[in-house]
Design a protein around this motif. Sequence first.
Motif, PDB file in Angstrom:
ATOM      1  N   ASP A  91      34.615  12.607  77.931  1.00 17.01           N
ATOM      2  CA  ASP A  91      34.019  11.716  76.940  1.00 17.01           C
ATOM      3  C   ASP A  91      32.562  12.088  76.653  1.00 17.01           C
ATOM      4  O   ASP A  91      32.118  12.029  75.506  1.00 17.01           O
ATOM      5  CB  ASP A  91      34.101  10.254  77.400  1.00 17.01           C
ATOM      6  N   CYS A  92      31.832  12.463  77.697  1.00 17.96           N
ATOM      7  CA  CYS A  92      30.450  12.916  77.498  1.00 17.96           C
ATOM      8  C   CYS A  92      30.424  14.204  76.683  1.00 17.96           C
ATOM      9  O   CYS A  92      29.598  14.362  75.781  1.00 17.96           O
ATOM     10  CB  CYS A  92      29.747  13.141  78.834  1.00 17.96           C
ATOM     11  N   LYS A  95      30.955  13.467  73.056  1.00 14.41           N
ATOM     12  CA  LYS A  95      29.739  12.921  72.433  1.00 14.41           C
ATOM     13  C   LYS A  95      28.725  14.030  72.142  1.00 14.41           C
ATOM     14  O   LYS A  95      28.083  14.039  71.088  1.00 14.41           O
ATOM     15  CB  LYS A  95      29.096  11.852  73.323  1.00 14.41           C
ATOM     16  N   GLU A  98      30.060  15.965  69.144  1.00 17.28           N
ATOM     17  CA  GLU A  98      29.927  15.192  67.916  1.00 17.28           C
ATOM     18  C   GLU A  98      28.481  15.190  67.419  1.00 17.28           C
ATOM     19  O   GLU A  98      28.227  15.309  66.218  1.00 17.28           O
ATOM     20  CB  GLU A  98      30.425  13.759  68.120  1.00 17.28           C
ATOM     21  N   TYR A  99      27.544  15.078  68.359  1.00 18.39           N
ATOM     22  CA  TYR A  99      26.134  15.089  67.994  1.00 18.39           C
ATOM     23  C   TYR A  99      25.746  16.440  67.385  1.00 18.39           C
ATOM     24  O   TYR A  99      25.134  16.501  66.320  1.00 18.39           O
ATOM     25  CB  TYR A  99      25.265  14.790  69.219  1.00 18.39           C
TER      26      TYR A  99
END
Length: 138
Positions: A91-92, A95, A98-99
């Motif tokens: 999940d990290c 993220k 995505e960033y």
Amino acid sequence: MAKDWCEIQSDFDHMQSMSCVPIGLRKVPENHVFDENKSVKWNRDKVAENNLAYKKEVARLHTLKNKARDSIYEDIYLYIQDEVGHVINRDCAIKIWEYAYKKGHSYGAYQIKHELDEVMTLIEDILRITTKQEVNEQ
């Protein structure tokens, strides 16, 4: 084991080149005549059969391309986890990706990679400092 970025980029380029247009099969208009010597009904049935086969093949090709894309994303997440270290979870990694993607996608793949490297370095530094502080507090 995570793929290196060159392998991921190569897989991505291959996926991008995957066509979703069937070879040897094309959609035809409803009034298309396959055989002038056959009945109107036969030609209509043949058009429906052809266009259904075309639609199914397009869907199959899209599914293959989407599976290839999803596999590349998983490789990217593993790459990020491997590069950042500190046992960050999927999940990290999502993220982080995505960033980087949001920041760089308007400027192409190389900018996404640049943004990804920048954010991974920042996170590595933060995690290293945090880990060092936790050790010193014990």
